[in-house]
Design a protein around this motif. Sequence first.
Motif, PDB file in Angstrom:
ATOM      1  N   MET A 276      38.432   1.869  77.316  1.00  0.00           N
ATOM      2  CA  MET A 276      38.012   0.793  76.407  1.00  0.00           C
ATOM      3  C   MET A 276      39.090  -0.275  76.382  1.00  0.00           C
ATOM      4  O   MET A 276      40.257   0.048  76.629  1.00  0.00           O
ATOM      5  N   PRO A 277      38.822  -1.519  76.100  1.00  0.00           N
ATOM      6  CA  PRO A 277      37.485  -2.099  75.963  1.00  0.00           C
ATOM      7  C   PRO A 277      36.827  -2.459  77.301  1.00  0.00           C
ATOM      8  O   PRO A 277      35.670  -2.813  77.347  1.00  0.00           O
ATOM      9  N   ALA A 278      37.608  -2.365  78.407  1.00  0.00           N
ATOM     10  CA  ALA A 278      37.053  -2.698  79.726  1.00  0.00           C
ATOM     11  C   ALA A 278      36.840  -1.426  80.538  1.00  0.00           C
ATOM     12  O   ALA A 278      37.091  -0.317  80.057  1.00  0.00           O
ATOM     13  N   HIS A 279      36.370  -1.591  81.770  1.00  0.00           N
ATOM     14  CA  HIS A 279      36.026  -0.461  82.652  1.00  0.00           C
ATOM     15  C   HIS A 279      34.931   0.394  82.022  1.00  0.00           C
ATOM     16  O   HIS A 279      34.963   1.626  82.112  1.00  0.00           O
ATOM     17  N   VAL A 340      42.969   6.090  76.160  1.00  0.00           N
ATOM     18  CA  VAL A 340      41.885   5.140  75.895  1.00  0.00           C
ATOM     19  C   VAL A 340      41.936   3.929  76.839  1.00  0.00           C
ATOM     20  O   VAL A 340      41.273   2.923  76.579  1.00  0.00           O
ATOM     21  N   GLY A 341      42.684   4.041  77.918  1.00  0.00           N
ATOM     22  CA  GLY A 341      42.700   2.945  78.901  1.00  0.00           C
ATOM     23  C   GLY A 341      43.409   1.721  78.372  1.00  0.00           C
ATOM     24  O   GLY A 341      44.615   1.692  78.234  1.00  0.00           O
ATOM     25  N   GLY A 342      42.626   0.678  78.107  1.00  0.00           N
ATOM     26  CA  GLY A 342      43.197  -0.559  77.585  1.00  0.00           C
ATOM     27  C   GLY A 342      43.612  -1.558  78.651  1.00  0.00           C
ATOM     28  O   GLY A 342      44.204  -2.592  78.337  1.00  0.00           O
ATOM     29  N   TYR A 374      44.068  -5.628  67.954  1.00  0.00           N
ATOM     30  CA  TYR A 374      43.324  -5.150  66.785  1.00  0.00           C
ATOM     31  C   TYR A 374      42.412  -3.988  67.182  1.00  0.00           C
ATOM     32  O   TYR A 374      42.334  -2.967  66.500  1.00  0.00           O
ATOM     33  N   PHE A 375      41.729  -4.172  68.306  1.00  0.00           N
ATOM     34  CA  PHE A 375      40.795  -3.159  68.820  1.00  0.00           C
ATOM     35  C   PHE A 375      41.529  -1.831  69.014  1.00  0.00           C
ATOM     36  O   PHE A 375      41.090  -0.773  68.514  1.00  0.00           O
ATOM     37  N   MET A 376      42.666  -1.883  69.732  1.00  0.00           N
ATOM     38  CA  MET A 376      43.384  -0.655  70.059  1.00  0.00           C
ATOM     39  C   MET A 376      44.028  -0.035  68.822  1.00  0.00           C
ATOM     40  O   MET A 376      44.055   1.197  68.676  1.00  0.00           O
ATOM     41  N   LYS A 377      44.540  -0.878  67.921  1.00  0.00           N
ATOM     42  CA  LYS A 377      45.152  -0.345  66.703  1.00  0.00           C
ATOM     43  C   LYS A 377      44.111   0.345  65.819  1.00  0.00           C
ATOM     44  O   LYS A 377      44.393   1.367  65.185  1.00  0.00           O
ATOM     45  N   ARG A 378      42.902  -0.208  65.797  1.00  0.00           N
ATOM     46  CA  ARG A 378      41.844   0.404  64.991  1.00  0.00           C
ATOM     47  C   ARG A 378      41.463   1.772  65.564  1.00  0.00           C
ATOM     48  O   ARG A 378      41.259   2.733  64.819  1.00  0.00           O
ATOM     49  N   TRP A 393      47.288   2.424  79.050  1.00  0.00           N
ATOM     50  CA  TRP A 393      48.009   1.762  80.131  1.00  0.00           C
ATOM     51  C   TRP A 393      48.855   0.641  79.542  1.00  0.00           C
ATOM     52  O   TRP A 393      48.626   0.198  78.411  1.00  0.00           O
ATOM     53  N   ASP A 394      49.825   0.154  80.304  1.00  0.00           N
ATOM     54  CA  ASP A 394      50.835  -0.732  79.707  1.00  0.00           C
ATOM     55  C   ASP A 394      50.281  -2.054  79.207  1.00  0.00           C
ATOM     56  O   ASP A 394      50.967  -2.780  78.491  1.00  0.00           O
TER      57      ASP A 394
END
Length: 775
Positions: A276-279, A340-342, A374-378, A393-394
């Motif tokens: 998330m949010p891509a791939h 969670v990718g990122g 915000y997305f990843m922190k949530r 990922w970094d």
Amino acid sequence: MKLFKILLLFIALSTIGCTEKENPSFTEDDLVLIPQPKSLKLNEGSFEITESTKIIIPQDSLASVSSILNDLFKKAAGFEMETSAKAVSENSIQLKINSEIAKEAYELKVTSENVILEASSKIGFVYGLETIRQLLPKEIESASKTSNIDWYIPNIEISDAPQYSYRGNMLDVSRHFFEKEYIKKHIDRLAFLKLNTFHFHLVDDQGWRIEIKKYPKLTEVGGFRVDQENKNWNARIKNDPEEEATYGGFYTQEDIKEIVAYTQEKGIRVIPEIEMPAHVMSAIAAYPWLSCTEEPIAVPSGGVWPITSIYCAGKESTFDFLEDVLTEVMQLFPGEYIHVGGDEATKTNWETCPDCQRRIKEENLADTGELQSYFMKRIEKFLNKNSRTLIGWDEILEGGLPEEATVMSWRGFEGGWEATAAGHDVIMTPTSHLYFDYYQGSPDHEPVAFNAFLPLHQVYEFRPVLDSMSVEQKKHVLGGQANLWSEHVATSSHSEYMLFPRLAALAEVVWSPEEKLNWEDFSVRIRKMMQRFEIMDINYAKSAYAIQPESEIDLETGEITIRLKSEFPDTEIRYALNEEDLTANSELYKEEIIVGDDTNIKAAVFKDGEIMGATLDKTFEFHKAVAKPVTYKYEYSKSYASSGETALVNVLRGSKYFKDGRWQGWINRPAIVTIDLEQSTEVSEVVVGSLEEQGTGIYFPQQLKVEISKDGKSFKEVALVNRKYQANPGAKIENFKMNFETQQDIQFVRVSIEPLAKTPKGGGAWLFLDEIKVK
């Protein structure tokens, strides 16, 4: 009578003496341990495992670890050792619990009477037993009973513990699906090498591989795509959502439970990755409302770039969906980490999405970069609430790092340095050392891979920490991980080839003390370990044996100097020239080879009279334009200049690896090259060497034209070749020949090479050339 009895006693004792055998002793050269233990002392003598040997297990919870040896002995020796809780002093392998030993550490002492293995945890016993396995003859790996083998292990004292707590490998099962049986086999091999983490890449654009009960379409739709396996990964075209999708697969929740239970028995943690949010085009194909546009899309069959079809960060329904998915994932995977990718999210749709823009305004965010943060922190808060730690990922560093996140640094070491400086834990997995989808040898002899190069010795050079890190930063480096992305890896056999022996190199680097790491020593042990891999039925790569030629031309003398080497030091290289056959009796390579006319060279590494690895078969073909002046109407790309203005007339040919420094490239323009032969010369043929690698945008020309001139001003056309585009799934080199109707006496040759005007995906194409031969 008394004398007779004495004689009988003498004969009996003599017979016993003849039948008794001394346990053999071993030398350090006999030890083939990977990774290298922390400390080791080799003693005289050895211990023999026989049918009467017992395994002493102190607790019922440890009973299953006996299978590490017994499963092998059952097949290779035809017997199993009895397990018992009752200690015996002789002919036994005793497992003893020692609470003072660190969790993953073990102590092993082997004498001729018994084997004592001490550890404080199940995983410590697993590693100790895997060491015993490696001390046994390699035939213990046989799938059927072997004869005339005595199962000795050397008398030895080992004290061992890992250097890093995280020692991992990621398998991408999304781009290509791998069956459960292969995953379990791979888990066995991770344990064999004392790697302790399996990163399970379950979700990507090209496939959703884990059953989620609440959202069945994720696997029903997202788990399958249109079959375009006959095309290069990046040359595959966009699919119609209505077209039948037949290629794919997924793991049921029962499959996942079975895999997780299996890894627990081997002491290996599993980290699921739910991107998330891509791939996530596979998820959007199943449920279009997850995207900003809500337009129906198909699961893509190949590469997608840029990745704009991503989850909508503005809708609450997106987060409801993700929390539902993660809830089911956490029920299946009991470990601490959820990945969670990122990475690689192109936020084009977020820029124009009303929901995303509203979210930015309501949350007082600066831009879409902060919206991803915000997305990843949530998501992290949700995972933390469930006692889990987020790994990403970094790219998750951009816009602000989630408070307790662990960073997986893949775009080099910089992201890892930055994250440790901020007090975050880091796993190093840089492309430069640990991307196993890269070529490990010349593409001329290798299966298709991503167009980058990562040989075995470069993996061994990896070090997780940087000298520039402070003492505190270094504490946050958990270890390293190798990644095998599967865009080009469609079978388990190919997967093994890309993993081994490189995975063994990583295993040693992250386990053994740095002062014990030595490439020359490892190169000896890995060559011996390959013999064990052979019996283990691992399709390992022999690329490190392959000849790596270096050649250069003296443009004044016209002579070419050839140097031969292999990646392994101290190898026996033999070569043959022209019509000679390459055999174990061929010329031994000792010094550089110099040639001044047409020459074919065949060379290979030999061991015990047999060829190891691929055979070099290379022809240096001289011609009338060698080292002659060349002028270009359109300059070649500075990125692909080869050796400059003489590159196309220097006899040195390119390989299938377009970054090998032998190719000149043009993008969206023709190559129009004029060669001055400097004197009147009879010419009847021109040959143009070209490369095609459709996945990277390199295509064969669509037209080649030859014009000739006596004065360099007035040219006439003498040859023309037109060709149509053809799909090509791999890299290919073609020599385009253009014969003249009659031999011509001329001084100037002009060759015009037109690139493919329009690729299947639209747009221009790269044109790559390595030589223009004039004959």
